[in-house]
Design a protein around this motif. Structure first.
Motif, PDB file in Angstrom:
ATOM      1  N   LEU A   1     112.636  49.813  -1.922  1.00  0.00           N
ATOM      2  CA  LEU A   1     112.177  49.794  -3.308  1.00  0.00           C
ATOM      3  C   LEU A   1     113.224  50.380  -4.240  1.00  0.00           C
ATOM      4  O   LEU A   1     113.475  49.849  -5.330  1.00  0.00           O
ATOM      5  N   ALA A   2     113.847  51.469  -3.827  1.00  0.00           N
ATOM      6  CA  ALA A   2     114.897  52.084  -4.642  1.00  0.00           C
ATOM      7  C   ALA A   2     116.051  51.124  -4.860  1.00  0.00           C
ATOM      8  O   ALA A   2     116.650  51.079  -5.945  1.00  0.00           O
ATOM      9  N   ARG A   3     116.379  50.341  -3.847  1.00  0.00           N
ATOM     10  CA  ARG A   3     117.468  49.373  -3.981  1.00  0.00           C
ATOM     11  C   ARG A   3     117.146  48.312  -5.028  1.00  0.00           C
ATOM     12  O   ARG A   3     118.005  47.935  -5.833  1.00  0.00           O
ATOM     13  N   ALA A   4     115.914  47.810  -5.017  1.00  0.00           N
ATOM     14  CA  ALA A   4     115.519  46.830  -6.027  1.00  0.00           C
ATOM     15  C   ALA A   4     115.632  47.439  -7.418  1.00  0.00           C
ATOM     16  O   ALA A   4     116.154  46.820  -8.354  1.00  0.00           O
ATOM     17  N   MET A   5     115.157  48.664  -7.573  1.00  0.00           N
ATOM     18  CA  MET A   5     115.234  49.354  -8.863  1.00  0.00           C
ATOM     19  C   MET A   5     116.682  49.581  -9.292  1.00  0.00           C
ATOM     20  O   MET A   5     117.048  49.360 -10.447  1.00  0.00           O
ATOM     21  N   TYR A   6     117.495  50.014  -8.361  1.00  0.00           N
ATOM     22  CA  TYR A   6     118.873  50.393  -8.660  1.00  0.00           C
ATOM     23  C   TYR A   6     119.707  49.197  -9.119  1.00  0.00           C
ATOM     24  O   TYR A   6     120.440  49.270 -10.105  1.00  0.00           O
ATOM     25  N   PHE A   7     119.596  48.090  -8.380  1.00  0.00           N
ATOM     26  CA  PHE A   7     120.450  46.946  -8.670  1.00  0.00           C
ATOM     27  C   PHE A   7     119.855  45.985  -9.702  1.00  0.00           C
ATOM     28  O   PHE A   7     120.514  45.035 -10.113  1.00  0.00           O
ATOM     29  N   GLU A   8     118.609  46.209 -10.111  1.00  0.00           N
ATOM     30  CA  GLU A   8     117.973  45.295 -11.061  1.00  0.00           C
ATOM     31  C   GLU A   8     117.683  45.917 -12.420  1.00  0.00           C
ATOM     32  O   GLU A   8     117.143  45.255 -13.290  1.00  0.00           O
ATOM     33  N   SER A   9     118.022  47.190 -12.611  1.00  0.00           N
ATOM     34  CA  SER A   9     117.679  47.835 -13.871  1.00  0.00           C
ATOM     35  C   SER A   9     118.803  48.763 -14.319  1.00  0.00           C
ATOM     36  O   SER A   9     119.717  49.072 -13.548  1.00  0.00           O
ATOM     37  N   ASN A  10     118.692  49.200 -15.557  1.00  0.00           N
ATOM     38  CA  ASN A  10     119.598  50.219 -16.070  1.00  0.00           C
ATOM     39  C   ASN A  10     119.445  51.475 -15.215  1.00  0.00           C
ATOM     40  O   ASN A  10     118.353  52.027 -15.107  1.00  0.00           O
ATOM     41  N   ARG A  11     120.519  51.938 -14.619  1.00  0.00           N
ATOM     42  CA  ARG A  11     120.421  53.000 -13.612  1.00  0.00           C
ATOM     43  C   ARG A  11     120.149  54.382 -14.197  1.00  0.00           C
ATOM     44  O   ARG A  11     119.990  55.352 -13.460  1.00  0.00           O
ATOM     45  N   SER A  12     120.113  54.484 -15.510  1.00  0.00           N
ATOM     46  CA  SER A  12     119.765  55.752 -16.140  1.00  0.00           C
ATOM     47  C   SER A  12     118.386  55.684 -16.789  1.00  0.00           C
ATOM     48  O   SER A  12     117.945  56.654 -17.404  1.00  0.00           O
ATOM     49  N   SER A  13     117.699  54.553 -16.627  1.00  0.00           N
ATOM     50  CA  SER A  13     116.405  54.361 -17.266  1.00  0.00           C
ATOM     51  C   SER A  13     115.286  54.441 -16.241  1.00  0.00           C
ATOM     52  O   SER A  13     115.074  53.515 -15.460  1.00  0.00           O
ATOM     53  N   GLU A  14     114.551  55.546 -16.243  1.00  0.00           N
ATOM     54  CA  GLU A  14     113.428  55.671 -15.320  1.00  0.00           C
ATOM     55  C   GLU A  14     112.348  54.655 -15.658  1.00  0.00           C
ATOM     56  O   GLU A  14     111.719  54.084 -14.758  1.00  0.00           O
ATOM     57  N   ALA A  15     112.126  54.403 -16.964  1.00  0.00           N
ATOM     58  CA  ALA A  15     111.114  53.431 -17.371  1.00  0.00           C
ATOM     59  C   ALA A  15     111.464  52.040 -16.867  1.00  0.00           C
ATOM     60  O   ALA A  15     110.594  51.290 -16.400  1.00  0.00           O
ATOM     61  N   GLY A  16     112.756  51.679 -16.947  1.00  0.00           N
ATOM     62  CA  GLY A  16     113.181  50.376 -16.452  1.00  0.00           C
ATOM     63  C   GLY A  16     113.024  50.257 -14.949  1.00  0.00           C
ATOM     64  O   GLY A  16     112.586  49.222 -14.433  1.00  0.00           O
ATOM     65  N   MET A  17     113.366  51.315 -14.231  1.00  0.00           N
ATOM     66  CA  MET A  17     113.205  51.309 -12.776  1.00  0.00           C
ATOM     67  C   MET A  17     111.728  51.241 -12.394  1.00  0.00           C
ATOM     68  O   MET A  17     111.349  50.521 -11.466  1.00  0.00           O
ATOM     69  N   MET A  18     110.906  51.983 -13.115  1.00  0.00           N
ATOM     70  CA  MET A  18     109.472  51.962 -12.839  1.00  0.00           C
ATOM     71  C   MET A  18     108.902  50.565 -13.054  1.00  0.00           C
ATOM     72  O   MET A  18     108.027  50.107 -12.298  1.00  0.00           O
ATOM     73  N   ALA A  19     109.398  49.861 -14.077  1.00  0.00           N
ATOM     74  CA  ALA A  19     108.925  48.502 -14.346  1.00  0.00           C
ATOM     75  C   ALA A  19     109.294  47.558 -13.209  1.00  0.00           C
ATOM     76  O   ALA A  19     108.476  46.744 -12.767  1.00  0.00           O
ATOM     77  N   VAL A  20     110.518  47.649 -12.708  1.00  0.00           N
ATOM     78  CA  VAL A  20     110.936  46.822 -11.578  1.00  0.00           C
ATOM     79  C   VAL A  20     110.102  47.161 -10.345  1.00  0.00           C
ATOM     80  O   VAL A  20     109.648  46.266  -9.614  1.00  0.00           O
ATOM     81  N   GLY A  21     109.882  48.436 -10.121  1.00  0.00           N
ATOM     82  CA  GLY A  21     109.067  48.850  -8.980  1.00  0.00           C
ATOM     83  C   GLY A  21     107.643  48.328  -9.068  1.00  0.00           C
ATOM     84  O   GLY A  21     107.041  47.950  -8.053  1.00  0.00           O
ATOM     85  N   THR A  22     107.111  48.272 -10.286  1.00  0.00           N
ATOM     86  CA  THR A  22     105.758  47.738 -10.476  1.00  0.00           C
ATOM     87  C   THR A  22     105.705  46.263 -10.127  1.00  0.00           C
ATOM     88  O   THR A  22     104.737  45.790  -9.519  1.00  0.00           O
TER      89      THR A  22
END
Length: 267
Positions: A48-69
């Motif tokens: 899950l972290a990999r999907a968040m990391y490579f698909e979103s702005n890496r400094s944006s928790e909100a963006g990572m949370m959206a990808v994780g959702t």
């Protein structure tokens, strides 16, 4: 003898106190982040972290949370695998090399956010969306209903023809302007036989009702054998929200396009 017994009891009591302190984290406690990371499946967290990391702005928790959702929405959908790593590892769905490339700066945030998602946290504005692409790209497909923009991505739901005729689909511009996208969850429930949904500011205007038929005219038609149904019917007019073309294009496999990711199987 009494002194010896007292000493043994005191030592035992001290041992219990030390054990309690260690168990409660008062001595040698882990950080809150370490506590969160230790409470979830390490393999799922990594995927899950990999999907968040490579698909979103890496400094944006909100963006990572959206990808994780989105990933978790897919896991819960019958149209996708029911395992986090299987969803992230599906061919042509997420960024190239998502399962093998090295994560560098921003890895800690991705890992911590992934743990939060696995423990139940979600980006509420993403709702049931299972798709996203790089924000700013535009496509001509008629079934894309945007619900959120975060971390450089635009998140959307795919809406079928029958529902598109009942509410206007939100665009990226709508979301960027802060307009609330229509929530199709109630309408989906309505289609399955549930209660009818409430209206929304983004809903289409109700279709004009046909004028009420006079009971005297109906009686006269019945007596004379004339039936109003014999009048020729006009073919329905296609609209942008509900085109007449039966071969509806499907915005699947957006990962094939440069700079676009997160597409998947149509439901």
């Amino acid at each position: 003898m009494t002194t010896t017994i007292f000493s043994l009891r005191a030592a035992a009591t001290a041992g219990v106190l030390v054990s309690t302190l260690l168990a409660s984290g008062c001595m040698g406690s882990r950080s809150p982040v370490e506590e969160v990371l230790a409470s979830v499946n390490p393999d799922e967290r990594e995927c899950l972290a990999r999907a968040m990391y490579f698909e979103s702005n890496r400094s944006s928790e909100a963006g990572m949370m959206a990808v994780g959702t989105v990933v978790m929405n897919r896991v819960e959908s019958s149209a996708f695998p029911n395992d986090v790593c299987a969803v992230v590892g599906q061919p042509r769905q997420f960024a190239p090399g998502v399962m093998t490339r090295e994560m560098n700066a921003g890895r800690e945030l991705a890992m911590a956010t992934a743990a939060k998602v696995l423990r139940g946290e979600r980006a509420e504005n993403v709702r049931e969306a299972k798709f996203f692409h790089t924000a700013g790209y535009n496509f001509s497909y008629p079934n894309m209903h945007y619900v959120a923009i975060a971390g450089g991505n635009a998140f959307y739901e795919k809406i079928g023809k029958s529902l598109r005729s009942r509410a206007r689909l939100a665009t990226q511009a709508d979301v960027a302007a802060g307009k609330t996208s229509f929530d199709f969850a109630a309408l989906r429930q309505d289609e399955r036989g549930g209660a009818r949904a409430a209206t929304s500011a983004l809903a289409l205007d109700a279709a004009e009702k046909a004028p009420a038929r006079s009971p005297f005219k109906s009686l006269l038609d019945g007596l004379t054998g004339q039936q109003a149904a014999t009048q020729p019917q006009k073919a329905p007019v296609a609209s942008a929200a509900n085109p007449a073309d039966a071969n509806e294009p499907d915005p699947a496999r957006f990962g094939d396009l440069p700079g676009v990711s997160g597409a998947g199987i149509a439901e």
